[in-house]
Each structure stands twice: as structure tokens, then as C-alpha cells.
Design an enzyme around this catalytic site. Structure first.
Site, mmCIF file in Angstrom:
data_model
loop_
_atom_site.group_PDB
_atom_site.id
_atom_site.type_symbol
_atom_site.label_atom_id
_atom_site.label_comp_id
_atom_site.label_asym_id
_atom_site.label_seq_id
_atom_site.Cartn_x
_atom_site.Cartn_y
_atom_site.Cartn_z
ATOM 1 N N GLU A 183 0.819 -1.221 0.000
ATOM 2 C CA GLU A 183 0.000 0.000 0.000
ATOM 3 C C GLU A 183 0.849 1.265 0.000
ATOM 4 O O GLU A 183 0.512 2.251 -0.662
ATOM 5 C CB GLU A 183 -0.948 -0.005 1.205
ATOM 6 C CG GLU A 183 -2.057 -1.059 1.130
ATOM 7 C CD GLU A 183 -1.591 -2.478 1.445
ATOM 8 O OE1 GLU A 183 -0.431 -2.656 1.882
ATOM 9 O OE2 GLU A 183 -2.383 -3.420 1.246
ATOM 10 N N HIS B 135 -11.133 -3.683 10.390
ATOM 11 C CA HIS B 135 -11.724 -3.706 9.050
ATOM 12 C C HIS B 135 -12.945 -2.791 8.976
ATOM 13 O O HIS B 135 -13.772 -2.938 8.079
ATOM 14 C CB HIS B 135 -12.154 -5.122 8.649
ATOM 15 C CG HIS B 135 -11.038 -5.957 8.089
ATOM 16 N ND1 HIS B 135 -9.854 -6.164 8.749
ATOM 17 C CD2 HIS B 135 -10.919 -6.636 6.918
ATOM 18 C CE1 HIS B 135 -9.069 -6.945 8.020
ATOM 19 N NE2 HIS B 135 -9.692 -7.242 6.894
#
Ligand SMILES: Cc1ncc(C[n+]2csc(CCOP(=O)(O)OP(=O)(O)O)c2C)c(N)n1
Ligand SMILES: [Mg+2]
Lengths: 354, 324
Positions: A65, A134
Site C-alpha cells: 500500500e 476492518h
């Protein structure tokens, strides 16, 4: 553009359509992220793009990322716009250096010589045990940083219109999609449809209270307004749509009219967008306020995984309506309909796991 | 303007001398307190920058680190605007917004240096991706220190560059230190940086970084390979910084590095190494060196006057350029 023909599309299809339109307009634009050409195609938002534009422009990437964000910055410096995507905002936290120190700063720290036109799509999870890592709605972090724009659309038409504006904006834009909105259907203009970044929308005009909301809290606010309407309470709901820049003039106009403010936030309370809006209204419109403004947010702790621990965690139509009622010194309180489905999914369409 | 030597060897030596003198002038002027920003000088490391600068095309993009003066200058970056940037002036290469650690000169492909270790590594790889997408024939050069390789983003970026076969050339100046920390406390004993890079899939080599001629030759060959589409490459050059990590002074009184090392590396001063090799080279002599010194000093003086006399940015513009 207002007259463009429309068709009913789900949020995910509107995103896909927006990407497709942009990639046709800009032959150098690229689209990448973990899974953009995998069998699931980022919940269907990138379906068909790899086939249409080829692996040079639409491609899967390593699980990297930080680098992939800096790479978007570098490509932008070379005149290549990109839309990158992360299936959860939480994954993107590995890329903060590139977001804050590169993307947000490049134009400023080199005296305006180069800009960084990139879009980073971040999907917000919730419920079905998404749990502490999440499900984070950290839009307030990004809203804190000059140089970034932060967009949080609520419906399919806004998603497409704001996505196209984000792509052709010369600045880095974070585009936050709530997973629970992905199947929301609305009439979406065809073709190159753009909505200005930074303009809130009055979803429903009202006279008793201003409710500001973003993302999935907009439909919850609408539910609340419906419940309250039955008791003669008129809510004005503002869908912020963009949280940096915040459309403060829209908040001003509404608060001056209603004299009351409830600021919703899909994230945590401390230093939140809701905090900012309440601070703004208190500083600017103290004289107009008939009662203390309030915030309604998640509690100040992470989201646990267990079904039992997520009950009442997020602001809901019921908690919003009850808060408004309290602010108006009315007796009504609202509880979740026991016949409604489980609290941890947006509807029957969502069967998990992600 | 003085005529610059056509002979590439002469030019390499003159360029090194120029970078050295430009930085010595910073060290000399810095205590006056007008350059109010951290400075990381490359004195002792000039051969790498100059050798790379000679091997790249002007249009090849380059990005660099906190220690980027030499890279900027060797790539052809403007001297007046460089000094003006250190003085915080509007005429600076970044309009005074960046200072020493944020240099840019787009006219010569110097796309930017930044102050966060490892920060420009993916940016450089992205520039290369951009050139690939646009079908441009360019080699992107990414300058890194030995410390930057310890940042995770180096692995991520190099890995992606290899996966997509991007036209990237990493230039690693291994000066054995990250601030005061020697490499032996930071990387496992026996690790060779170029082998580490090679294991990721980069075409890697390791060389002496204090011989400008061999640097230039090595880099030229690597640039040609990358330009020919052979995939990303990594060159490690061993070198040594003379002064403190950040600032204009020597700091060996602190005892953080062996005196013997300092003495050995100073004996291998890249300028003296080059002079020795040039003894019998036509057109080279100590007189020529003297003449160059004079020319460069004049150029530096004029640039310092420019920077000193240049206007400050208007305080009210402190919030400009946040958005494009
Ligand atoms: C992410 C980050 N960590 C730490 C620092 C502080 N810092 C500045 S320069 C430097 C040393 C880096 O060493 P190296 O990459 O070998 O470059 P050198 O200074 O030797 O040229 C450090 C740790 C920083 N700027 N950024
Ligand atoms: Mg070092």
C-alpha cells in the site's frame, strides 16, 4: 448536463461507469489496486475494465500500500492520472507517509510547480464482524490535512458525479465508499456527469433542526426524519458529500434557519467532522442557536467483532430520532423494531463475509 | 559565462570541484544564520552525483533525498535558485517553501528531493511507470542512502519495478551511516547491499564511489541497459561523508566513527583521486584547476549575492499553493 438521460444504477455500477467514462476521456489514466481484475472485481466496481483497457492501464498490484500510493504520486507527476483502490480504508493506513508527506504536500512544498491529480478509493467496512481493523471510518484524519480533498458520497448518482470530478481535479482526492451503500440504487446521469466537490446537498428541507450527515448516516438520518415527522417534527438533513472542503456556508444557512444542530459522524467522536461542525456553528452562530448543538457518533472505542458488541454501536435512525426529540424537549424515544433484520447488516442482500 | 570543457573527463573533474566549492561556501556562510534550514552536505561524496549526472540525459527524471545538493547540481539544477532556496527566498527553486531538503528544477528533470527517508523511492518508481504508460523513452534515477534501504517501502517499490519491468535506476550512496548509526548495528553482519537488491530482482552491482571516472562509466552502462528495456537496475557506491550528518561542521570529536576510517576516506578524496588519474591527461594541469577554482568562485559569489539580495516571500502568502 442536467438534461443528460439517466438510468437506474446501483452505487457499484455507478462507480464502474464513472471509471469507464474517465478512462475513455483520458487515454493515459490508469486504475489499479489489489483485486481490480480478480474474479470479484472490487465488489463489481471494476468489472470489465481490464478487458476493455488492457493490463497496461488496469492492473492488479503487489500487497504494497505504501509504495503503490507513492507510485501514484510519481505517475501523476509525469501526467498519468490514477484511481487506486483499497478494499478497506484500514489497509491504506500503511501508506500514510506517501499520502501526507508526498501527495498532500507536493504542490505546496515545491511552490506550485507540480500537482498530484490522484484518486484513492477507500471502502469503509461495518458489521458482520469486520471488527477493530476492518471497519474504521477515519475520514476525520484525512480532513485534517491541507492539500487533500475528501469525498464521501451517499448515493449512486453522487458517487459517479463526484468520482468524475475527483479524477479530473488537479489535487489528491480520497474517495470514501461505504460498503453498506454499495447496492443503493438511484437514477444516474449517463456520460461525463460531474458534480462539484465541496457542495453539500439539502436532502430534505425542514424547520426545527439541522442534521448534518455523511455516507451511510444519511439514510439513517432520513429514517429518523420519517419517524419524527409522525410527531410533527421537521428535520433539515444536510448530506455533506465532501468533508474537505466542508460546505460550511450550507451549514450556516441551515442553522440560521432552524436554530438547532445535530452533527452526525460515522466515525469516532474526538476531533471528528461532527466536532468541527459543532465548533463552527458555536463560533459563528451562537446567537442563532436555541439549544446546545450536539454530536452523535460512534462511542470512543474501537468496533469489536462480536454480534453482541456491535449492537447500538453506530448512530441509527432510532438513536438519531431520540436525540432530536431530546434536543427539542419532547418525550418521544425510539427503539429498534424487533422484527427488523439483524443489526449488523445493511439488508438481506448482504450475506458477508466482507 | 566561462567556456566549459568539452572533454568529458575534464568536465567530470570540474563538475566535482564545482559541487565541492558550492557546498564549502554553504559551510562557510552557514554560521551567519541566514540559511535557516537544516543542511546535509555531500562533501566527500561528490563523485557519485557527478558521475550519475554525466550519464543521464537532461530529460531523464531524477528524485533524491535529504542529502540532495550534489544530485541537484550534477543534474544541472540552477545555482542561483538553489542558494536562494536555502536563504528562504521567493526566487528559490521551491519559492522558499522547501529549503535545502526540497529541491526541484524541472528544466533539467530534477523532479524533487524530500526529507523523509525513503519517501521519494516510490515516487521515482511512479515516474517511471508514468513514462512507461505514456510510451516515453526515459530512465528514472532514484538516489538513496544506505539507510533508506531499511525502509519497507524500498522493498515494495523495487519489487513493483521488477514486476512491471520499469525503467528505473537506483543509485545507492553507501556512506556506512544513518546519522550516527553505523550500518553494522542496522543490517545483519555479512549482508551486502547489492546482493540484497539483487535478491529482489534488480540488476545490481557494487562499486567504488570515489572514482568519478569509473562511476560515470558504470552508470552509463547501466543507464543504457535500463533504457534498452532490460529492467530496473541498482548500483551501490561505497563513499563517505566528511562533515557532520546535518550541518556545516566536522563532528568527529564526538567519536562515533573510527579516526582511521575518516583518515583513510579523506585520503581517498574523490577530487584528489581524479587529479591523480588526470596527471598526464591532455588539457589538465594544476593551473587549469586553479583557473577553474577562480571561475567557480566568481560564479558562487554572484549566486550568493543573488540569494542574499533576493526578496523574501510575502508573509501573507504562507498558505498559497495548498491546492492546485
Ligand atoms: C522516515 C524518517 N526517519 C528518520 C529520519 C531522520 N533522518 C534524516 S536523514 C537520516 C539518515 C538516513 O541515512 P541514509 O539513508 O544512509 O542517508 P545519508 O544521510 O547517509 O546520506 C535519518 C535517519 C527521517 N528524515 N525520515
Ligand atoms: Mg548513509
Amino acid at each position: 448536463m442536467l438534461d443528460a438521460p439517466t438510468s437506474p444504477l446501483a452505487f457499484v455500477d455507478a462507480i464502474r461507469d464513472g471509471l469507464d467514462v474517465a478512462m475513455q476521456i483520458d487515454p493515459h489514466m490508469i486504475c489499479y489496486g489489489l483485486g481490480v481484475d480478480d474474479p470479484k472485481r472490487i465488489f463489481g466496481t471494476t468489472t470489465g475494465l481490464a478487458e476493455k483497457y488492457g493490463n497496461g492501464r488496469v492492473f492488479d498490484v503487489p500487497t504494497s500500500e505504501a509504495a503503490m500510493t507513492g507510485i501514484a504520486v510519481g505517475a501523476a507527476l509525469r501526467g498519468v492520472r490514477s484511481v487506486t483502490v483499497h478494499q478497506r480504508l484500514d489497509f491504506f493506513l500503511l501508506a500514510m507517509d506517501q499520502l501526507i508527506n508526498s501527495a498532500a504536500k507536493w504542490h505546496f512544498m515545491f511552490g506550485g510547480q507540480r500537482s498530484v491529480p490522484i484518486v484513492i478509493r477507500l471502502i469503509l467496512g461495518r458489521g458482520w464482524g469486520q471488527g477493530p481493523t476492518h471497519s474504521q471510518s477515519l475520514h476525520s484524519w484525512f480532513a485534517h490535512v491541507p492539500g487533500l480533498k475528501v469525498v464521501m458520497p451517499t448515493n449512486a448518482a453522487d458517487a459517479k458525479g463526484l468520482l468524475l470530478s475527483s479524477i479530473f481535479d488537479p489535487n489528491p482526492v480520497l474517495f470514501l465508499e461505504h460498503r453498506w451503500l454499495h447496492q443503493a440504487v438511484s437514477e444516474v446521469p449517463q456520460g461525463d456527469y460531474r458534480l462539484p466537490i465541496g457542495q453539500a446537498r439539502v436532502v430534505a428541507p425542514g424547520t426545527d433542526i439541522t442534521i448534518t450527515a455523511m455516507s451511510y448516516l444519511v439514510p439513517e438520518a432520513i429514517r429518523a426524519a420519517e419517524m419524527l415527522a409522525k410527531h410533527g417534527v421537521s428535520c433539515e438533513i444536510i448530506d455533506l458529500r465532501t468533508i474537505r472542503p466542508l460546505d460550511l456556508p450550507a451549514v450556516s444557512a441551515s442553522v440560521q434557519k432552524t436554530g438547532r444542530l445535530l452533527a452526525l459522524d460515522s466515525g469516532l467522536p474526538i476531533c471528528s467532522v461532527a466536532s468541527e461542525i459543532v465548533a463552527f456553528a458555536s463560533e459563528r452562530h451562537f446567537q442563532s442557536l436555541r439549544t446546545a448543538p450536539r454530536r452523535l457518533t460512534m462511542p470512543d472505542h474501537p468496533e469489536a467483532t462480536s454480534f453482541a458488541l456491535t449492537r447500538d454501536l453506530h448512530p441509527s435512525g432510532e438513536s438519531i430520532a431520540s436525540t432530536v426529540s431530546d434536543m427539542l424537549a419532547l418525550p418521544h424515544r425510539f427503539a429498534r423494531d424487533p422484527k427488523a433484520g439483524p443489526h449488523d447488516v445493511p439488508g438481506a442482500w448482504f450475506k458477508g463475509p466482507f | 559565462m566561462n567556456a566549459l570543457p568539452n572533454d568529458p573527463s575534464l568536465k567530470l573533474v570540474r563538475d566535482m570541484l564545482r559541487v565541492r566549492m558550492i557546498e564549502e561556501a554553504i559551510a562557510r556562510e552557514y554560521p551567519k544564520g541566514e540559511m535557516r534550514c537544516p543542511v546535509h552536505l555531500s562533501i566527500g561524496q561528490e563523485a557519485v552525483a557527478v558521475g550519475v549526472g554525466a550519464a543521464l540525459e537532461r530529460t531523464d527524471p531524477a528524485v533524491s533525498t535529504h542529502r540532495s545538493h550534489a544530485h541537484y547540481l550534477a543534474k544541472g539544477g540552477d545555482l542561483k535558485r538553489f542558494y536562494a532556496e536555502l536563504f528562504g527566498k521567493e526566487a528559490g527553486c521551491a519559492k522558499g517553501r522547501g529549503g535545502s531538503m526540497h529541491l526541484i528544477d524541472l528544466d533539467v528533470g530534477f523532479e524533487g528531493s524530500t526529507a523523509i527517508v525513503g519517501n521519494t523511492i516510490p515516487v521515482g518508481v511512479g515516474l517511471a511507470l508514468g513514462t512507461q504508460v505514456r510510451g516515453e523513452n526515459a530512465v528514472t534515477c532514484i538516489f538513496v542512502g544506505d539507510g533508506a534501504l531499511e525502509e519497507g517501502v524500498f522493498f515494495e517499490s523495487a519489487n513493483f519495478a521488477v514486476v512491471r519491468k520499469l525503467p528505473v535506476l537506483f543509485i545507492c550512496e553507501n556512506n556506512n551511516y544513518s546519522v550516527y548509526s553505523p550500518i553494522r548495528v542496522r543490517q545483519p553482519t555479512g549482508r551486502k547491499i547489492h546482493e540484497f537488491a539483487s535478491s529482489i530482482g534488480l540488476h545490481s552491482q557494487s562499486h567504488d564511489g570515489n572514482d568519478v571516472f569509473s562511476v560515470a562509466e558504470t552508470v552509463k552502462a547501466a543507464v543504457d541497459d535500463v533504457r534498452a528495456g532490460k529492467g530496473p537496475a541498482f548500483l551501490e557506491f561505497a563513499t563517505y561523508r566528511w562533515l557532520e550528518h546535518c550541518g556545516p561542521y566536522y563532528d568527529d570529536n564526538l567519536g562515533y566513527r573510527p579516526e582511521k576510517d575518516v583518515a583513510e576516506w579523506k585520503a581517498r578524496d574523490p577530487i584528489r583521486v581524479a587529479e591523480a588519474k588526470m596527471q598526464n591527461h591532455p588539457g589538465f594541469s594544476s593551473d587549469v584547476m586553479e583557473r577553474w577554482r577562480g571561475e567557480i568562485a566568481t560564479e558562487i559569489d554572484a549566486a550568493l549575492v543573488f540569494a542574499r539580495d533576493a526578496a523574501w516571500p510575502d508573509t501573507a502568502t504562507g498558505g498559497d499553493y495548498v491546492y492546485a
